[in-house]
Design an enzyme around this catalytic site. Structure first.
Site, PDB file in Angstrom:
ATOM      1  CG  LEU A 101      -1.989  -1.067   1.330  1.00  0.00           C
ATOM      2  CD1 LEU A 101      -2.747  -0.955   2.653  1.00  0.00           C
ATOM      3  CD2 LEU A 101      -2.967  -0.950   0.161  1.00  0.00           C
ATOM      4  CG  ASP A 102       0.351   4.223  -2.908  1.00  0.00           C
ATOM      5  OD1 ASP A 102       0.994   3.308  -3.415  1.00  0.00           O
ATOM      6  OD2 ASP A 102      -0.553   4.850  -3.490  1.00  0.00           O
ATOM      7  NE  ARG A 103       6.000   8.638   4.206  1.00  0.00           N
ATOM      8  CZ  ARG A 103       5.480   9.795   4.564  1.00  0.00           C
ATOM      9  NH1 ARG A 103       4.560  10.372   3.828  1.00  0.00           N
ATOM     10  NH2 ARG A 103       5.871  10.376   5.681  1.00  0.00           N
TER      11      ARG A 103
END
Ligand code: URA
Length: 238
Positions: A101-103
């Site tokens: 998952l993206d930051r």
């Protein structure tokens, strides 16, 4: 497997450190009786500092990933591994996240040290559905659901169109998107392709597995029933 290797592989320390733990009497049986490095005992009969040994190879867990934490073992800043017991990042075989998952994305993130399981979850053949809740910067135009479902949407620098995805409009700025693949920054790029911008993104479920009562930053081990849920169709995401 010898006890020292077993305990070291679970990330409790190097073999030398684990040998020192034996000498210090920190490795015991469930009744507190000190164990020795060459004792022959089953996994369940080994305690470290009064706690049962972590589960053996073949674990899976889910984390409620908060925003601002990176899916990496060695990036600058806060890492998802910082939210798990420190030794989990040192296990051999490695405990890796199942996709990323993206930051700036929160939500359900799976981890496993079982390469076969990881492959089965991310394999396009398995078509495991991931449900994302997006908050958008601009109002939806109205044609997004049809375009996303078409199976013809090409993202920049991709060679093949996206698989059909289901968009459920919650209101003008909120939508729930169900994907069966996991391309780089896919949700953000899909909305960018229709002239919008994702302000907040949260993954609510993987298959039929949801976060349930897990709060942000919390994690729990998955059992066989949870894993069956991962491969089941999502129920109405909550
Ligand atoms: N799509 C994105 O854009 N970001 C994520 O973190 C997951 C899916």
């Amino acid at each position: 497997m010898r006890l020292v290797k077993l305990i070291a592989n679970l990330g409790y320390g190097s073999r030398r450190e684990v040998q020192a733990m034996f000498r210090e009497g920190r490795i015991t049986d469930p009744s507190g009786e000190v164990l020795y490095a060459d004792d022959k005992v089953g996994h369940a009969d080994v305690y470290v500092d009064g706690e049962p040994l972590d589960p053996p190879q073949g674990i899976a867990l889910m984390l409620h990933k908060p925003v601002g934490v990176t899916c990496s073992t060695k990036d600058a800043g806060r890492l998802v591994y910082d939210l798990l017991p420190r030794r989990f990042a040192l296990r051999d075989p490695l405990l890796s996240s199942v996709g990323r998952l993206d930051r700036d994305t929160s939500g359900l993130l799976l981890f496993t040290d079982d390469g076969g399981l990881l492959h089965r979850i991310i394999s396009p053949k398995a078509s495991v559905a991931k449900v994302y809740e997006a908050t958008l910067a601009s109002d939806l135009r109205g044609d997004e659901a049809a375009l996303f479902a078409s199976g013809t949407l090409m993202l920049e620098s991709e060679k093949t169109p996206l698989a059909p995805a289901e968009l459920e409009v919650v209101d003008a700025r909120h939508a729930r998107l169900t994907l069966t693949e996991g391309r780089y920054h896919q949700v953000r790029r899909m909305f960018a392709a229709v002239g919008n911008h994702v302000e907040q993104l949260h993954r609510a479920s993987v298959g039929a597995l949801t976060l349930g009562t897990l709060s942000e930053g919390e994690w729990r081990l998955l059992d066989a029933e949870d894993l069956a849920c991962v491969f089941a169709k999502p129920s109405q995401a909550t």
